[in-house]
Design an enzyme around this catalytic site. Structure first.
Site, mmCIF file in Angstrom:
data_model
loop_
_atom_site.group_PDB
_atom_site.id
_atom_site.type_symbol
_atom_site.label_atom_id
_atom_site.label_comp_id
_atom_site.label_asym_id
_atom_site.label_seq_id
_atom_site.Cartn_x
_atom_site.Cartn_y
_atom_site.Cartn_z
ATOM 1 C CB SER A 48 -1.179 -0.025 1.338
ATOM 2 O OG SER A 48 -2.013 1.050 1.148
ATOM 3 C CG ASP A 161 -4.437 -1.842 0.716
ATOM 4 O OD1 ASP A 161 -3.485 -2.434 1.317
ATOM 5 O OD2 ASP A 161 -4.283 -0.604 0.678
#
Length: 310
Positions: A48, A161
């Site tokens: 991320s 993610d």
């Protein structure tokens, strides 16, 4: 014939940058403080926001990137928002086009350091390691926080993610050949923060909140079983607060579990629970905390440097 002596190679340092939205700017402070202490990573991997900062470092652009981060204001953050309610609140194209134009328009194979990012397959639930191809695409896939950014399609897979499966990817760094593992965990102080230190709203639009969003926030924040007129025991969370807090809890628990099974040599844990999901304009504060977190670990780092001959 003289006896054969084993060849002793210098251990490779792997720097693992964890997920954490706006808290991720603290990775910059970590990198700065490590370099000042004479520790330069040989391998970079991240999830991320950790993938974004890690890619900038691996590309040799961290100084320019840091200057841009420190200049961010709320207006800049708003300008990157391309609202899109199909699959996520934001499309993410504006911000990634900006990075492609200014920082990382290279393939991973051409970066200055070995780099890898982590994403999650929405279709299979598998952890996906991205170690080749477009750097920007690798970062965009890893950044696709469910509910906030739309998913990213790569090789016929729908990716979101990487923090859903591996918030601090120690396993990836080890697989990439790292011998000495330094992990940065941004989730260690998050659980329970809403009860003991309620955060600011995930993001503030000032007085320009669209009416549809205002109603959505108000309706979403009310517990389903709350009777009319009953006082709330706590400040009602907004839509983004609920998403962010839920993801934070999940990632903190996954991080604890995975690092128990795959412990790094050093864990650096900036304390930034008071920053909200989209507080990207508070970079100076986050960077300073990253530096402070490294200073706490310096005795252990010095000891291991001597023992491992880093």
């Amino acid at each position: 014939m003289s006896p054969q002596h084993p060849i002793h190679k210098k251990p490779k340092i792997g720097l693992i940058l964890g997920s954490g939205s706006a808290r991720g700017w603290s990775h910059i402070g970590v990198i700065q403080a490590l370099e000042e202490a004479g520790i330069k990573p040989d391998i970079i991997c991240g999830t991320s926001i950790g993938a974004l900062v890690g890619a900038a470092y691996a590309a040799g652009e961290i100084d320019v990137f840091t200057k841009w981060v420190l200049d961010l204001k709320i207006g800049n953050v708003l300008s990157f928002m391309d609202v899109h309610l199909n699959g996520g609140f934001l499309k993410g194209e504006k911000i990634m086009n900006f990075f492609k134009d200014h920082f990382m328009d290279r393939n991973i194979e051409d970066l200055n350091l070995p780099f890898g990012s982590v994403a999650t397959s929405l279709t299979t639930g598998n952890e996906i390691w991205i170690r080749e191809g477009s750097t920007v695409d690798a970062v965009r896939a890893s950044l696709a926080l469910p509910g906030l950014f739309t998913p990213f399609i790569r090789d016929q897979e729908i990716l979101v993610d990487g923090g859903l499966v591996n918030p601090v990817p120690v396993s990836l760094a080890r697989a990439m050949g790292a011998d000495f593992l330094i992990a940065v965990d941004l989730n260690s102080d998050l659980i329970g923060r809403y009860f003991y230190n309620p955060p600011a709203p995930a993001f503030s639009f000032g007085n320009n909140v669209p009416e549809w969003l205002r109603k959505l926030q108000q309706n979403f924040g009310k517990p389903a079983n709350l009777q009319e007129g009953t006082p709330l025991p706590l400040k009602t969370p907004s839509l983004l607060d609920v998403i962010a807090s839920s993801v934070n809890i999940m990632q903190a628990q996954i991080t604890r579990s995975r690092m128990a099974g795959e412990p790094p040599h050093i864990i650096i844990a900036p304390q930034l629970a008071h920053l909200s999901l989209l507080d990207f304009h508070r970079a100076a504060e986050a960077i300073e905390e990253g530096r402070r977190a490294v200073e706490i670990c310096l005795p252990a780092l010095d000891k291991l440097k001597k023992h491992k001959k880093l």
